[in-house]
Design a protein around this motif. Sequence first.
Motif, PDB file in Angstrom:
ATOM      1  N   LEU A 105      56.092  40.109  36.886  1.00 26.14           N
ATOM      2  CA  LEU A 105      55.563  38.630  37.725  1.00 26.14           C
ATOM      3  C   LEU A 105      53.853  38.657  37.859  1.00 26.14           C
ATOM      4  CD1 LEU A 105      58.459  36.725  39.360  1.00 26.14           C
ATOM      5  CD2 LEU A 105      58.162  36.725  36.277  1.00 26.14           C
ATOM      6  N   PHE A 106      53.432  39.581  36.967  1.00 21.90           N
ATOM      7  CA  PHE A 106      52.159  39.615  37.564  1.00 21.90           C
ATOM      8  C   PHE A 106      51.464  40.659  36.323  1.00 21.90           C
ATOM      9  CE2 PHE A 106      54.208  43.209  39.110  1.00 21.90           C
ATOM     10  CZ  PHE A 106      53.043  44.532  39.396  1.00 21.90           C
ATOM     11  N   ARG A 107      50.228  40.781  35.917  1.00 19.66           N
ATOM     12  CA  ARG A 107      49.886  41.333  35.017  1.00 19.66           C
ATOM     13  C   ARG A 107      48.219  41.963  35.620  1.00 19.66           C
ATOM     14  NH1 ARG A 107      50.868  36.524  32.242  1.00 19.66           N
ATOM     15  NH2 ARG A 107      48.497  34.695  33.066  1.00 19.66           N
ATOM     16  N   ALA A 108      47.869  43.023  35.348  1.00 17.88           N
ATOM     17  CA  ALA A 108      46.470  43.930  36.083  1.00 17.88           C
ATOM     18  C   ALA A 108      46.290  44.660  34.392  1.00 17.88           C
ATOM     19  CB  ALA A 108      47.204  44.820  36.982  1.00 17.88           C
ATOM     20  N   VAL A 109      44.866  44.129  34.621  1.00 19.23           N
ATOM     21  CA  VAL A 109      44.398  44.610  33.399  1.00 19.23           C
ATOM     22  C   VAL A 109      42.729  45.066  33.782  1.00 19.23           C
ATOM     23  CG1 VAL A 109      42.237  43.617  31.140  1.00 19.23           C
ATOM     24  CG2 VAL A 109      44.897  42.637  31.942  1.00 19.23           C
ATOM     25  N   LEU A 110      42.549  46.356  33.839  1.00 21.70           N
ATOM     26  CA  LEU A 110      40.818  47.749  33.776  1.00 21.70           C
ATOM     27  C   LEU A 110      40.315  46.757  32.931  1.00 21.70           C
ATOM     28  CD1 LEU A 110      39.349  48.537  36.089  1.00 21.70           C
ATOM     29  CD2 LEU A 110      39.829  50.828  34.939  1.00 21.70           C
ATOM     30  N   LEU A 111      38.561  46.203  33.155  1.00 21.55           N
ATOM     31  CA  LEU A 111      38.216  45.667  31.866  1.00 21.55           C
ATOM     32  C   LEU A 111      36.044  46.668  32.357  1.00 21.55           C
ATOM     33  CD1 LEU A 111      38.212  41.956  31.895  1.00 21.55           C
ATOM     34  CD2 LEU A 111      39.449  43.541  30.371  1.00 21.55           C
ATOM     35  N   ARG A 112      35.675  47.394  31.324  1.00 24.42           N
ATOM     36  CA  ARG A 112      35.111  48.364  31.405  1.00 24.42           C
ATOM     37  C   ARG A 112      34.004  48.015  30.601  1.00 24.42           C
ATOM     38  NH1 ARG A 112      34.771  54.886  30.477  1.00 24.42           N
ATOM     39  NH2 ARG A 112      32.831  55.449  31.502  1.00 24.42           N
ATOM     40  N   THR A 113      32.563  47.583  32.171  1.00 24.03           N
ATOM     41  CA  THR A 113      31.423  46.985  31.152  1.00 24.03           C
ATOM     42  C   THR A 113      30.466  47.714  30.957  1.00 24.03           C
ATOM     43  OG1 THR A 113      31.367  45.794  33.363  1.00 24.03           O
ATOM     44  CG2 THR A 113      32.502  44.562  32.271  1.00 24.03           C
ATOM     45  N   ALA A 114      29.972  49.085  31.486  1.00 29.30           N
ATOM     46  CA  ALA A 114      29.679  50.297  31.410  1.00 29.30           C
ATOM     47  C   ALA A 114      29.974  50.935  31.932  1.00 29.30           C
ATOM     48  CB  ALA A 114      28.198  49.256  32.585  1.00 29.30           C
ATOM     49  N   ASP A 115      29.134  52.064  31.949  1.00 26.48           N
ATOM     50  CA  ASP A 115      29.858  53.102  32.455  1.00 26.48           C
ATOM     51  C   ASP A 115      30.325  53.876  34.008  1.00 26.48           C
ATOM     52  OD1 ASP A 115      29.165  54.489  30.023  1.00 26.48           O
ATOM     53  OD2 ASP A 115      27.069  55.195  30.681  1.00 26.48           O
ATOM     54  N   ASP A 116      29.169  52.880  34.469  1.00 26.31           N
ATOM     55  CA  ASP A 116      30.330  53.026  35.965  1.00 26.31           C
ATOM     56  C   ASP A 116      30.419  51.138  37.175  1.00 26.31           C
ATOM     57  OD1 ASP A 116      27.332  51.757  36.174  1.00 26.31           O
ATOM     58  OD2 ASP A 116      26.860  53.095  37.567  1.00 26.31           O
ATOM     59  N   VAL A 117      30.528  50.709  36.085  1.00 30.71           N
ATOM     60  CA  VAL A 117      31.135  49.389  36.445  1.00 30.71           C
ATOM     61  C   VAL A 117      32.539  48.826  35.850  1.00 30.71           C
ATOM     62  CG1 VAL A 117      30.955  46.598  35.940  1.00 30.71           C
ATOM     63  CG2 VAL A 117      28.801  48.711  36.631  1.00 30.71           C
ATOM     64  N   HIS A 118      33.494  48.423  36.346  1.00 28.85           N
ATOM     65  CA  HIS A 118      34.653  47.765  35.505  1.00 28.85           C
ATOM     66  C   HIS A 118      35.108  46.507  36.442  1.00 28.85           C
ATOM     67  CE1 HIS A 118      35.228  52.187  34.986  1.00 28.85           C
ATOM     68  NE2 HIS A 118      35.682  52.337  34.043  1.00 28.85           N
ATOM     69  N   VAL A 119      35.755  45.893  36.061  1.00 26.14           N
ATOM     70  CA  VAL A 119      36.649  44.685  37.031  1.00 26.14           C
ATOM     71  C   VAL A 119      38.305  44.904  36.226  1.00 26.14           C
ATOM     72  CG1 VAL A 119      36.651  42.267  36.602  1.00 26.14           C
ATOM     73  CG2 VAL A 119      34.352  43.269  36.085  1.00 26.14           C
ATOM     74  N   LEU A 120      38.533  45.037  38.007  1.00 24.72           N
ATOM     75  CA  LEU A 120      39.440  44.811  38.042  1.00 24.72           C
ATOM     76  C   LEU A 120      40.741  43.312  37.684  1.00 24.72           C
ATOM     77  CD1 LEU A 120      42.394  46.688  38.068  1.00 24.72           C
ATOM     78  CD2 LEU A 120      42.344  46.563  40.288  1.00 24.72           C
ATOM     79  N   SER A 121      41.671  42.632  36.845  1.00 24.84           N
ATOM     80  CA  SER A 121      41.950  41.876  36.748  1.00 24.84           C
ATOM     81  C   SER A 121      43.776  41.786  37.771  1.00 24.84           C
ATOM     82  CB  SER A 121      42.058  40.699  35.942  1.00 24.84           C
ATOM     83  OG  SER A 121      42.640  39.940  35.969  1.00 24.84           O
ATOM     84  N   LEU A 122      44.638  41.270  38.836  1.00 27.43           N
ATOM     85  CA  LEU A 122      45.352  40.915  38.974  1.00 27.43           C
ATOM     86  C   LEU A 122      46.094  39.840  38.907  1.00 27.43           C
ATOM     87  CD1 LEU A 122      46.111  43.541  41.504  1.00 27.43           C
ATOM     88  CD2 LEU A 122      46.465  43.928  38.954  1.00 27.43           C
ATOM     89  N   VAL A 123      46.537  38.881  37.883  1.00 29.73           N
ATOM     90  CA  VAL A 123      47.571  38.221  38.416  1.00 29.73           C
ATOM     91  C   VAL A 123      48.890  38.226  38.233  1.00 29.73           C
ATOM     92  CG1 VAL A 123      47.370  35.890  36.740  1.00 29.73           C
ATOM     93  CG2 VAL A 123      45.770  36.976  36.298  1.00 29.73           C
ATOM     94  N   LEU A 124      48.810  37.304  39.689  1.00 36.09           N
ATOM     95  CA  LEU A 124      50.211  37.425  40.353  1.00 36.09           C
ATOM     96  C   LEU A 124      51.535  35.950  40.445  1.00 36.09           C
ATOM     97  CD1 LEU A 124      48.102  38.832  42.172  1.00 36.09           C
ATOM     98  CD2 LEU A 124      50.524  39.803  42.700  1.00 36.09           C
ATOM     99  N   HIS A 125      51.797  35.310  40.040  1.00 34.64           N
ATOM    100  CA  HIS A 125      52.842  34.532  40.385  1.00 34.64           C
ATOM    101  C   HIS A 125      53.185  33.630  41.893  1.00 34.64           C
ATOM    102  CE1 HIS A 125      55.771  30.921  40.238  1.00 34.64           C
ATOM    103  NE2 HIS A 125      55.027  30.474  39.193  1.00 34.64           N
ATOM    104  N   HIS A 126      52.802  32.774  42.334  1.00 37.72           N
ATOM    105  CA  HIS A 126      52.268  32.529  43.619  1.00 37.72           C
ATOM    106  C   HIS A 126      53.962  32.696  44.334  1.00 37.72           C
ATOM    107  CE1 HIS A 126      51.061  30.647  47.126  1.00 37.72           C
ATOM    108  NE2 HIS A 126      50.328  29.519  46.486  1.00 37.72           N
ATOM    109  N   ILE A 127      54.718  32.679  43.962  1.00 39.71           N
ATOM    110  CA  ILE A 127      56.112  33.113  44.449  1.00 39.71           C
ATOM    111  C   ILE A 127      56.215  34.410  44.663  1.00 39.71           C
ATOM    112  CG2 ILE A 127      57.575  34.096  42.162  1.00 39.71           C
ATOM    113  CD1 ILE A 127      59.863  31.868  43.461  1.00 39.71           C
ATOM    114  N   LEU A 128      55.394  35.481  44.361  1.00 43.67           N
ATOM    115  CA  LEU A 128      55.432  37.095  45.090  1.00 43.67           C
ATOM    116  C   LEU A 128      54.614  36.805  45.979  1.00 43.67           C
ATOM    117  CD1 LEU A 128      55.308  38.670  41.922  1.00 43.67           C
ATOM    118  CD2 LEU A 128      57.136  38.140  42.974  1.00 43.67           C
ATOM    119  N   THR A 129      52.699  35.978  46.815  1.00 42.28           N
ATOM    120  CA  THR A 129      51.980  36.683  47.332  1.00 42.28           C
ATOM    121  C   THR A 129      51.175  34.751  47.895  1.00 42.28           C
ATOM    122  OG1 THR A 129      49.866  37.704  47.844  1.00 42.28           O
ATOM    123  CG2 THR A 129      51.000  36.242  45.226  1.00 42.28           C
ATOM    124  N   ASP A 130      50.740  34.926  48.838  1.00 44.90           N
ATOM    125  CA  ASP A 130      49.860  34.074  48.825  1.00 44.90           C
ATOM    126  C   ASP A 130      48.541  34.659  49.438  1.00 44.90           C
ATOM    127  OD1 ASP A 130      50.416  35.759  51.475  1.00 44.90           O
ATOM    128  OD2 ASP A 130      51.074  34.329  52.929  1.00 44.90           O
TER     129      ASP A 130
END
Length: 492
Positions: free
Chosen positions: A165-190
């Motif tokens: 019930l979560f998704r994890a995606v690592l996006l590389r935008t430059a040689d030394d720059v990444h964006v990490l995205s986590l999307v969780l359902h609220h039933i797991l987290t606050d």
Amino acid sequence: MTADTPRRTALAQRLADLSPAQRAQLERRLAERERAGARRTTPRIPPRAPGAGPLPLSWSQEHMWHRHRSDPSGAAYLVPLKVRLDGDLRPEVLRAAFRDVVSRHEILRTTFGETDGVPYQLVHDDPGAEVEFSDLRGAGDTEAAVAARLAEEAARPYDLAKGPLFRAVLLRTADDVHVLSLVLHHILTDEQSTGLLLARFVEAYERRLHGLPAAAPPRLQYADFAVWQRSGQGAGTVAADLHRAVRRLTGMPAEIRLPADRPRPPRPTGRGGAVGATVGPDLWRLLRELARQEQATEVMVLLAVFQILLRDASGQDDITVSMPTAGRGHPDLEDVLGCFFNTVAVRCDLSGTPAFRTLLRQVRARCLEAYDDREVPFTEVVEAVTQGRAENRHPLLQTMVVFEREGAGRPVEFAGLRLTPLSAPAAHRAARAKRDLTVQAVDQGDTARLTLVYDADLFDRATAEGILDRYTALLSSLVRDPDGRLTRPEGR
């Protein structure tokens, strides 16, 4: 006058003279002392008995389960967490660290089923989750490509019976720059859990990078708390508090009758919008000073002004507004990942034309009463007060005030990397309009950022902008002249 009255007066004056930073430091010290005392006197929450099988939901989870069930294809209860990572990131280490975090925390390996309409949770050994990697360095407009991918990830719904019930995606935008995205359902987290999750990830990455074994699982898992909360000890305390909360809210109006641009649809869709404004340094300083004078908090002042706005717009004097609480009253829960989020209701009588300072004192008293009931499940309050859910309205309360401090967005240096949390853009906030109107305030130190999130099924953007303009005008006039008598719109 009692013998210690002069001493109390002197103490109150000393507290009023503290700077915001000094007061925040004192609040942290007092909170730590309170937690330390609670650890010595409060019985610990025990781990549940070993064995697999269905487990009960906590009351907060059950609330989220019902909300998801009313709109399973929507994104209203998805929690996006995004960070930028600058430096020499090693994706294979990140993936291993991510698996370590999932292994340590059962809530990230949990799904939800139901039998005859009664929900339950199941903890799995392996959720089958991995970090998806995408290299966007050749995407042309990298910023636009990242924004599009993040929006896509934040909008895809979950089936609560199928993990993860979560998704994890690592996006590389430059040689030394990444964006990490986590999307969780609220039933797991606050909100607090998202910060804890980042801290666990940083710890796991450093351990993996230096060849250290993964950290041991915590003594207490979220499902242990759910079992305890549903047990006699947890439920007994809540029953007494529930009776008090229901007594405070019995007889309240079914809704605040706000003039809307369109009729209310058969069911809330969560479709929304957001408009923003800034509270400048002079006004923010005066607001804090007024709060200190009345031994109140910033959110109490913001709430009092919002209630006046709602009174003027609706013509009603009995105004109740909801506020979120952390729901972690037990000291064992400070570092547990999970959904502890709860809601309290602050009901005030706005009849007559008192001075704003007088109303603020009432709001402060009602807030303190509501905070005493912060462990009471909001779903139970809804059921007891309304005797069932209204399908065409948000449950019980249609308005909310949210206050937070910006410290959670500060960068973190670790393992040759710089981690910077990325705030959710307005479009993402708009996608999760959970009330007719929500005032969100973020303390930025010398200033504050205001956002009005509105239900787009009811209000046009221009209407929302007018509401926010009225709110900021009221805030300015009332904080600058708190002893002036409140006026009422003509004819009301």
